[in-house]
Scaffold this motif. Structure first.
Motif, PDB file in Angstrom:
ATOM      1  N   ALA A  68     104.363  75.763  88.030  1.00 17.14           N
ATOM      2  CA  ALA A  68     105.207  75.830  89.235  1.00 17.14           C
ATOM      3  C   ALA A  68     105.883  77.190  89.350  1.00 17.14           C
ATOM      4  O   ALA A  68     106.013  77.730  90.457  1.00 17.14           O
ATOM      5  CB  ALA A  68     106.246  74.723  89.206  1.00 17.14           C
ATOM      6  N   ILE A 110      99.802  67.735  96.387  1.00 15.28           N
ATOM      7  CA  ILE A 110     100.539  67.155  95.249  1.00 15.28           C
ATOM      8  C   ILE A 110     100.575  65.631  95.412  1.00 15.28           C
ATOM      9  O   ILE A 110     100.911  65.111  96.470  1.00 15.28           O
ATOM     10  CB  ILE A 110     101.960  67.746  95.156  1.00 15.28           C
ATOM     11  CG1 ILE A 110     101.856  69.227  94.800  1.00 15.28           C
ATOM     12  CG2 ILE A 110     102.805  66.984  94.131  1.00 15.28           C
ATOM     13  CD1 ILE A 110     103.183  69.947  94.747  1.00 15.28           C
ATOM     14  N   LEU A 162     103.986  69.777  86.631  1.00 22.35           N
ATOM     15  CA  LEU A 162     105.207  69.945  87.420  1.00 22.35           C
ATOM     16  C   LEU A 162     106.329  69.190  86.736  1.00 22.35           C
ATOM     17  O   LEU A 162     106.171  68.023  86.378  1.00 22.35           O
ATOM     18  CB  LEU A 162     105.010  69.355  88.826  1.00 22.35           C
ATOM     19  CG  LEU A 162     104.140  70.143  89.799  1.00 22.35           C
ATOM     20  CD1 LEU A 162     103.802  69.296  91.017  1.00 22.35           C
ATOM     21  CD2 LEU A 162     104.843  71.442  90.223  1.00 22.35           C
ATOM     22  N   THR A 185     111.340  68.977  93.252  1.00 21.96           N
ATOM     23  CA  THR A 185     110.143  69.797  92.979  1.00 21.96           C
ATOM     24  C   THR A 185     109.494  70.239  94.289  1.00 21.96           C
ATOM     25  O   THR A 185     109.205  71.428  94.481  1.00 21.96           O
ATOM     26  CB  THR A 185     109.129  68.957  92.148  1.00 21.96           C
ATOM     27  OG1 THR A 185     109.788  68.527  90.964  1.00 21.96           O
ATOM     28  CG2 THR A 185     107.899  69.749  91.797  1.00 21.96           C
ATOM     29  N   THR A 195     102.277  72.139  99.526  1.00 21.73           N
ATOM     30  CA  THR A 195     102.406  71.009  98.589  1.00 21.73           C
ATOM     31  C   THR A 195     101.615  69.782  99.043  1.00 21.73           C
ATOM     32  O   THR A 195     101.751  68.713  98.455  1.00 21.73           O
ATOM     33  CB  THR A 195     103.892  70.611  98.428  1.00 21.73           C
ATOM     34  OG1 THR A 195     104.388  70.243  99.723  1.00 21.73           O
ATOM     35  CG2 THR A 195     104.722  71.743  97.861  1.00 21.73           C
ATOM     36  N   THR A 209     108.668  61.720  87.645  1.00 22.78           N
ATOM     37  CA  THR A 209     108.487  63.166  87.565  1.00 22.78           C
ATOM     38  C   THR A 209     108.948  63.637  86.180  1.00 22.78           C
ATOM     39  O   THR A 209     109.986  63.195  85.688  1.00 22.78           O
ATOM     40  CB  THR A 209     109.327  63.867  88.653  1.00 22.78           C
ATOM     41  OG1 THR A 209     108.947  63.316  89.912  1.00 22.78           O
ATOM     42  CG2 THR A 209     109.108  65.364  88.649  1.00 22.78           C
ATOM     43  N   SER A 223     108.414  74.181  84.609  1.00 20.66           N
ATOM     44  CA  SER A 223     106.964  74.173  84.378  1.00 20.66           C
ATOM     45  C   SER A 223     106.303  75.504  84.691  1.00 20.66           C
ATOM     46  O   SER A 223     106.539  76.145  85.709  1.00 20.66           O
ATOM     47  CB  SER A 223     106.248  73.044  85.125  1.00 20.66           C
ATOM     48  OG  SER A 223     105.813  73.406  86.398  1.00 20.66           O
ATOM     49  N   LEU A 267     113.611  73.986  89.280  1.00 22.71           N
ATOM     50  CA  LEU A 267     112.171  73.782  89.148  1.00 22.71           C
ATOM     51  C   LEU A 267     111.712  74.349  87.798  1.00 22.71           C
ATOM     52  O   LEU A 267     112.000  75.492  87.477  1.00 22.71           O
ATOM     53  CB  LEU A 267     111.466  74.528  90.290  1.00 22.71           C
ATOM     54  CG  LEU A 267     109.948  74.481  90.343  1.00 22.71           C
ATOM     55  CD1 LEU A 267     109.457  73.060  90.614  1.00 22.71           C
ATOM     56  CD2 LEU A 267     109.423  75.421  91.430  1.00 22.71           C
TER      57      LEU A 267
END
Ligand SMILES: Nc1ncnc2c1ncn2[C@@H]1O[C@H](COP(=O)(O)OP(=O)(O)OP(=O)(O)O)[C@@H](O)[C@H]1O
Ligand SMILES: [Mg+2]
Length: 315
Positions: A46, A88, A13, A74, A85, A96, A43, A41
């Motif tokens: 993701a 996470i 992420l 995120t 989520t 992050t 990645s 956002l």
């Protein structure tokens, strides 16, 4: 069987800070201006999770982020797309991850700080949660050293618990490709490299050679080829499906992940390989109609409208 999640994603992420309309790449000691900026956002994992959720799959995410503003962004972004989520992990020891993307004409330069994502490992994966899903998807193993180390074990756990599985390895920045694919691929139902990645891991120079080498160990192999579309192989089946023509590409960031989302959203319902490929191509092409990997997938209404207006397809 009625499961809580259709898809569980284990992966990286980070946020992307995308700078557009620059006059060139910056030189040492100098400063340049970008006329346009987008914080979003990022990645591969993701983008996949967000977009397959928009396509209607109940999706959960296992990943690691920091207790910081980018971490909040995120979580908010995934929530907006209805991704669960709860699994996470927010690390107090790491920030992050973030990628700065400089877009200059057709060229792109990127700098990434991996942060918390590099510290996600098999011990963060709760088997009782994996069991609640029908399908496991993993991406970007070369950005996640601990995941890479235990990748075979992670896929074995999923298979032992009755899940189907998919893997997009993405590029190895070190170009070592040091994974035992002969042991890994038998527990991967859908392997989703792009052309360059496929050739790099097999040390071959054509797709045919690479497929001859890998297919004895693999299940479905799907090769993504940008505006040339995609190919799919399974036992003796072989399909070569052309891309949907987009005359007005904004950018192709995340097209591979969106393709994966389209393909897997059909695969989990047992649809034919050819139909999974065609839908993957459509979702990949829709991705290129808007900036970044998730903008075109705000909601299903938007996806349906783009499919019809831009590609003449009713979904
Ligand atoms: N310019 C384009 N026009 C139409 N379709 C496209 C275009 N670029 C990508 N696609 C579709 O998206 C799919 C995946 O894109 P691509 O081959 O670039 O994946 P990738 O290299 O894994 O991308 P990523 O950089 O997101 O990891 C392609 O197989 C194709 O169907
Ligand atoms: Mg890719």
């Amino acid at each position: 069987m009625n499961k809580k999640y259709d898809i569980i994603v284990v992966g990286e992420l980070n946020v992307d800070l995308i700078l557009n309309n620059i006059q060139g790449f910056p030189e040492e000691g100098k400063e340049i201006l970008a006329d346009d900026m987008n914080l979003t956002l990022g990645s591969s994992s993701a983008i996949f999770a967000s977009n397959i959720s928009t396509l209607g799959a109940k999706t959960a995410f296992i990943g690691k982020i920091g207790i910081d503003t980018f971490g909040n962004l995120t979580i908010d972004s995934l929530h907006k797309r209805k991704v669960d989520t709860d699994l996470i992990i927010r690390s107090k020891d790491h920030q992050t991850g973030a990628t700065i993307v400089l877009n200059y004409g057709e060229d792109r330069a990127m700098v990434t700080h991996q942060g918390a994502m590099a510290h996600l490992g098999i011990n963060d994966i709760n088997v009782s949660e994996i069991k609640k899903a029908k399908h496991l998807h993993v991406s970007s193993i070369f950005l996640q050293p601990l995941i890479k180390k235990d990748i075979i074990q992670i896929f074995k756990i999923a298979k032992d618990n009755g899940l189907t599985t998919s893997l997009d390895i993405q590029w190895d920045p070190e170009e070592k490709w040091d994974v035992d694919f002969k042991t890994l691929l038998p527990v991967v139902d859908v392997f989703l490299p792009n052309r360059q990645e496929l050739l790099a891991i097999t040390k071959t120079s054509t797709i045919d050679e690479a497929i001859d080498y890998l297919l004895p160990y693999a299940n479905h192999i799907i090769v993504k080829m940008g505006s040339d579309g995609s190919r799919g192989y399974f036992l003796k089946e072989k399909y070569d499906i052309p891309a949907f023509k987009n005359e007005d590409v904004v950018d192709a960031i995340g097209a591979g992940d969106s393709f994966n989302a389209g393909f897997i959203s059909k695969f989990i319902h047992g649809e034919k390989l050819e139909d999974c490929l065609r839908f993957g191509n459509l979702i990949g092409a829709i991705n290129t109609c808007a900036s970044g990997g998730t903008t075109a997938f705000k909601n299903m209404k938007r996806v349906t409208r783009l499919a019809e207006e831009r590609f003449g397809i009713k979904i």
